[in-house]
Design an enzyme around this catalytic site. Structure first.
Site, PDB file in Angstrom:
ATOM      1  N   GLU A 356       0.862  -1.181   0.000  1.00 17.04           N
ATOM      2  CA  GLU A 356       0.000   0.000   0.000  1.00 17.04           C
ATOM      3  C   GLU A 356       0.900   1.232   0.000  1.00 17.04           C
ATOM      4  OE1 GLU A 356      -3.562   2.153   2.605  1.00 17.04           O
ATOM      5  OE2 GLU A 356      -2.665   0.270   3.297  1.00 17.04           O
ATOM      6  N   ARG A 597       5.800 -13.571   8.306  1.00 16.83           N
ATOM      7  CA  ARG A 597       6.534 -12.357   7.980  1.00 16.83           C
ATOM      8  C   ARG A 597       7.816 -12.296   8.788  1.00 16.83           C
ATOM      9  NH1 ARG A 597       2.832  -7.481   9.837  1.00 16.83           N
ATOM     10  NH2 ARG A 597       4.675  -6.298   9.203  1.00 16.83           N
ATOM     11  N   LYS A 607       4.379   1.565  10.387  1.00 13.21           N
ATOM     12  CA  LYS A 607       4.413   2.776   9.554  1.00 13.21           C
ATOM     13  C   LYS A 607       4.048   4.006  10.378  1.00 13.21           C
ATOM     14  CE  LYS A 607       3.482   0.539   5.117  1.00 13.21           C
ATOM     15  NZ  LYS A 607       2.529   0.398   3.991  1.00 13.21           N
TER      16      LYS A 607
END
Length: 972
Positions: A356, A597, A607
């Site tokens: 994104e 992950r 973020k």
């Protein structure tokens, strides 16, 4: 009795599969032990463990756990009558058979050659264990509370009910690597050991959880441990009857002439399903008299035979020895799909990397890039770079451009031909979710027309409330608008797009099941109203798709064959499939799998948090070398090849784990070591005057790398100058040196200057404040190119004061100090910024560094691996270097490195003193004196019974506290 054994081999009848490094070490050890031990002496398998990497602290526990509680120390004693020779072989053989399972179960081992090293590192880094223990404690206390409420009579039915209906319990199990929707509840029930008071024994529960941690979905551990138990039972019976037994290589077919140990379940097919790479010559266990007769026939020919087998053993493509099948579960998935009769036979693999564009990529994204682009490249396919720009409020063109640059840079390590020719690693041009807004809108219309989607006019608060869930996983409540007609839903959805309804006033939702046990399936939202300006489509759209709806549709539009996501999307896969299976106009049917992950110990990759660090000026920007953004580690000096080495080392697993940052550093170090040019730099200069040296000279033929030759590779050689004045490190002189310090200290002490002379301390010059400002030394003129024969002084680095250059050298340390989880009230993550995360040194460096280029990597001798910073090449130019990673071994724990000043010996002495202090505290006073602020009441033995707020502690916590007092343990 001593059994003579050739140190290089064993008789064929006892030979095992020795195709891995671990087996070679085992083989040598067995030969030595069998030559020195008395026949029939009892064997403790923990001794075997101690030999293999000092692992008894964790490996023996795990080993016992995976075997289902069998006492392996005593299991070996079952065969004591067979003789010491066979005892060692069988114990080792069974141990490594199960140990190979352990490799698969933990999901962190790439091959057996690395297994022991990785396991030892795991034992040294406890952060992941602490995280697991937190969830173990919580779920044990939850069930203990339920049990106590039921008068200590927790039944299996009660257990199953709470596992099925409690969100919190499901969350705990999820963090412990157990999916309660797919795991047999009978197996979970077996993990609990409930005492008379109804409390769960947390220690026993923790051991049980280890059986599940990292388990591949195809492995039935309970079935496996049952078979191992059966094997030992049969062996015991066979040996008691004085008969021979054949222990097969576990991949051999039936041998009718011998009695087989095992059962049909332990067939080649079963073990192949488990992924156990075992085979080799069968092992015959014989009664004592036969064993001794056979042992006396050992000959040198056996050694030659065994060596030939080892030489002929297959190796991996890298040339390193390892298991015959090193594929991860994603590779097996793709290969099965590409095989004849497979889902994608004769198709081209297409994956996608879908960030994104609402921030910069970080180290966690690097693993996903390597997997998605790497798998496509490996199987001759392609990978789309897709920007999931479905949220106009947070997305910016700046991020789009940065992501493209970062992905292209990381993919340099994949050696793709089109990248070598100047192209980009992704297929064609980057694609965007916004490219498909019209098609996805049409998909939504299709679902509405088929009665599978509706417009909901509940408030956001009502939607959340009516979803149900909570501690007991209550069912959801159908919306009052759920049964609107198709015509009304179409009309309202059209009006939503036309901007006729306010933001938050309506949602388009899928009509699935508000009582579904998976919360994601409870009529999930598909579209919401947003009046924000989109960075690509402008103001055209007033409704934007939710990611869960957009994800599979984007894959279907692009023709993605393998949609590879991280584990947080595992519970969303059912929704992914539902949308694709219920929309009648999707152009293709992709499938999704999930991998764990990359979670790096101590790394902040949120973020939101990264944005705060940048916006509030705690770092210099997104490319600050202290950050673990891709831009940051690139500026720091990490190469794409180092990132690939890290991703390969971590491996591909379907269970979450935390990677120690030391492991990440080791991968970067291994990448840099063979290519880093050796240079001399002094970070904390101290002037040295050589009083009996008056000339100047050149030291020629100094090569960039140790293995290079100046005569055959003149372009890789440089010249150093030497004069009367030089600089050395402040730390290479100590006025009052500790024991074991072998550099300059007392008058008359000596050191050898790298590539130059031995110098001896003659005088120490201080300023008016008593600070040492210069050393005066003499030199031994016969030692320029050689070490003196009669002594071996310590070698140190230096630079020539006459022509050295000033440079700023930045020592990059972790950005954050150890951070508690959760962060205490009144603090946030910024409270834990490490003030020594970047230590700037006014260094002196050799003049050859003035010609560095951005791609250069250097090893500043004795200091670490460094890279030129961007400041070297931008105006105004400033010679500056970033430390990528320190050297693996460092005898100096200097303040300048942000690591304190204590030596290992001093630290060990400090720890020992603290342990001795704790042992002297009376048991009744321990918690009151050491942890008095945590508790408010204690029992007669001094064990806490109530927390600081006065709430009673669970019995399991009290039990654990009582066990944990240092005064309850054996003296250290």
């Amino acid at each position: 009795m001593n059994v003579p054994v050739d140190p290089c081999g064993r008789p064929d009848v006892f030979d095992l599969d020795l195709t891995t490094t671990s087996w070679k070490r085992l083989r040598k050890w067995l030969a030595l032990k069998c030559d020195s031990e008395d026949d029939g002496k009892d064997v403790d398998i923990s001794f075997l463990l101690q030999h293999f990497g000092s692992l008894p602290r964790t490996m023996l526990t795990l080993y016992k756990a995976i075997s289902g509680g069998i006492d392996w120390d005593n299991a070996v004693l079952v065969l004591s009558s067979v003789g010491g020779w066979m005892e060692y072989i069988f114990s080792a053989y069974v141990f490594f058979t199960v140990f190979c399972c352990l490799n698969i179960v933990t999901g962190i081992f790439v091959d057996n050659a690395k297994a022991l090293k990785v396991a030892d590192e795991e034992a040294m880094h406890h952060e992941a264990m602490k995280e697991r223990q937190k969830w173990i404690t919580e779920v044990a206390e939850l069930f203990s509370k339920i049990s106590v409420e039921k008068d200590a009579k927790l039944t299996k039915d009660d257990f199953v009910y709470h596992v099925t209906n409690s969100d919190r319990i499901n969350t705990c199990f999820y963090h412990l690597g157990i999916n309660t929707e797919t795991t047999n509840t009978d197996e979970l029930w077996e993990l609990f050991d409930i005492d008379d008071s109804g409390c769960i024994d947390q220690d026993e529960f923790a051991i049980g959880i280890k059986q599940f941690h990292g388990v591949a979905r195809s492995i039935d551990l309970f079935k496996l441990r049952k078979e191992v138990r059966e094997i030992l039972k049969q062996l015991n019976k066979i040996m008691a009857e004085g008969r021979r037994a054949l222990v097969t290589g576990w991949s051999q077919g039936p041998h009718s002439e011998h009695l087989l140990v095992g059962s049909d379940a332990m067939s080649a097919a079963y073990l192949a399903q488990l992924g156990i790479p075992f085979g080799g010559t069968p092992v015959v266990l014989r009664p004592p008299e036969e064993s001794l007769q056979e042992a006396s026939k050992v000959s040198k020919s056996a050694s030659a035979t065994s060596q030939a087998k080892a030489a002929a053993a297959p190796t991996s493509p890298s040339g390193k020895e390892g298991p015959p099948d090193g594929r991860n579960f994603l590779e097996k998935w793709i290969e099965a799909d590409l095989a004849p009769q497979g889902r994608c036979h004769k198709q081209k693999v297409l994956t996608r990397f879908p960030p994104e564009p609402n921030g910069y990529l970080h180290i966690g994204h690097a693993k996903s890039i390597m997997i998605n682009f790497g798998l496509a490249h490996k199987y001759g396919g392609e990978c789309n770079l897709r920007f999931d720009d479905t949220n106009p409020d947070t997305e910016e063109t700046e991020y789009v451009e940065a992501i493209q640059e970062d992905v292209a840079w990381v993919c340099q390590a994949l050696e793709m031909e089109k990248v070598k020719k100047g192209g980009k690693p992704w297929k064609n041009e980057p694609v965007y979710a916004s490219d498909y807004f019209q098609q996805m809108y049409d998909f939504a219309i299709d679902l509405i027309k088929h009665g599978k989607a509706y417009v909901d006019s509940q408030t956001p608060e009502e939607v959340q409330k009516n979803r149900g869930g909570g501690a007991n996983n209550l069912p959801g409540v159908d919306s009052a608008y759920r049964n609107r007609s198709v015509e009304e839903n179409l009309k309202l959805f059209r009006e939503m797009q036309e901007g006729k309804h306010a933001e938050g006033s309506m949602l388009l939702r899928a009509k699935i099941d508000m009582k579904h046990p998976n919360m994601n399936m409870r009529d999930p939202p598909m579209y919401r109203i947003r009046f924000s300006h989109h960075h690509r489509s402008g103001d055209q759209w007033k409704v934007y798709p939710i990611y869960d709806f957009a994800h599979g549709n984007e894959d279907a539009i692009e023709g993605v064959t393998h949609s590879i996501c991280t584990l947080e999307f595992e519970n969303h896969r059912a929704l992914y499939d539902w949308f694709l299976d219920n929309c009648t106009i999707v152009p293709s049917r992709p499938y999704q799998k999930e991998f764990a992950r990359l979670e790096v110990q101590g790394a902040v990759t949120s973020k939101r948090k990264l944005l705060r660090l940048v916006k509030e000026g705690h770092v210099t920007g997104w490319d600050d070398p202290r950050l673990l953004t891709i831009r940051g580690i690139r500026r720091r000096g990490v190469r794409p090849q180092g990132i690939k080495r890290m991703a390969d080392g971590v491996g591909v697993s379907d269970r979450n784990s935390t990677t120690p940052f030391e492991f990440v550093e080791e991968c970067w170090r291994e990448d840099l070591e063979p290519i880093s040019k050796r240079r001399l730099a002094v970070l904390d200069p101290l002037e040295v005057e050589i009083i009996d040296y008056e000339k100047e000279e050149l030291i020629e033929g100094i090569t960039d790398l140790p293995e290079q030759s100046a005569s055959s590779q003149p372009s890789c050689a440089r010249t150093l100058s030497f004069s009367k004045k030089i600089f050395i490190e402040q730390s290479d002189y100590q006025e009052n040196p500790p024991e074991g310090y072998f550099r300059l200290g007392a008058i008359g002490s000596e050191v050898k200057l790298r590539h130059s002379y031995v110098i001896k301390l003659v005088e120490v010059v201080k300023d008016s404040s008593g600070r040492v400002v210069k050393l005066k030394c003499s030199h031994d003129s016969s030692t320029r190119d050689v070490m003196p024969a009669d002594r071996k002084p310590k070698v140190i680095h230096w630079v020539n004061a006459k022509d050295c250059l000033d440079a700023e050298v930045r020592l990059i340390n972790p950005l954050f100090l150890p951070m508690p989880d959760p962060v205490p009230e009144g603090k946030d993550f910024l409270s834990y910024i490490n003030p020594e995360a970047m230590v700037r040194c006014k260094a002196k460096v050799e003049k050859a560094l003035s010609n560095c280029v951005l791609e250069d990597r250097f090893q500043f001798e004795r200091l670490g691996y460094f890279a030129p910073d961007y400041d070297c090449f931008t105006e105004p130019k400033k010679l500056s270097f970033n430390r990528v990673v320190p050297l693996k071994e460092s005898a100096d724990k200097k303040k300048i490195e942000g690591k304190g000043t204590a030596s290992r010996k001093e630290e060990q002495q400090k720890q020992m003193a603290e342990k001795e202090r704790l042992m002297k505290i009376p048991p009744q006073e321990f918690f009151k004196s050491e942890r008095g602020d945590e508790f408010s009441a204690y029992d007669a033995e001094g064990v806490p019974t109530h927390d600081k707020e006065g709430n009673p502690l669970p019995k399991s916590s009290i039990k654990k506290l009582a066990k944990g007092r240092p005064c309850n343990r054996a003296p250290w």
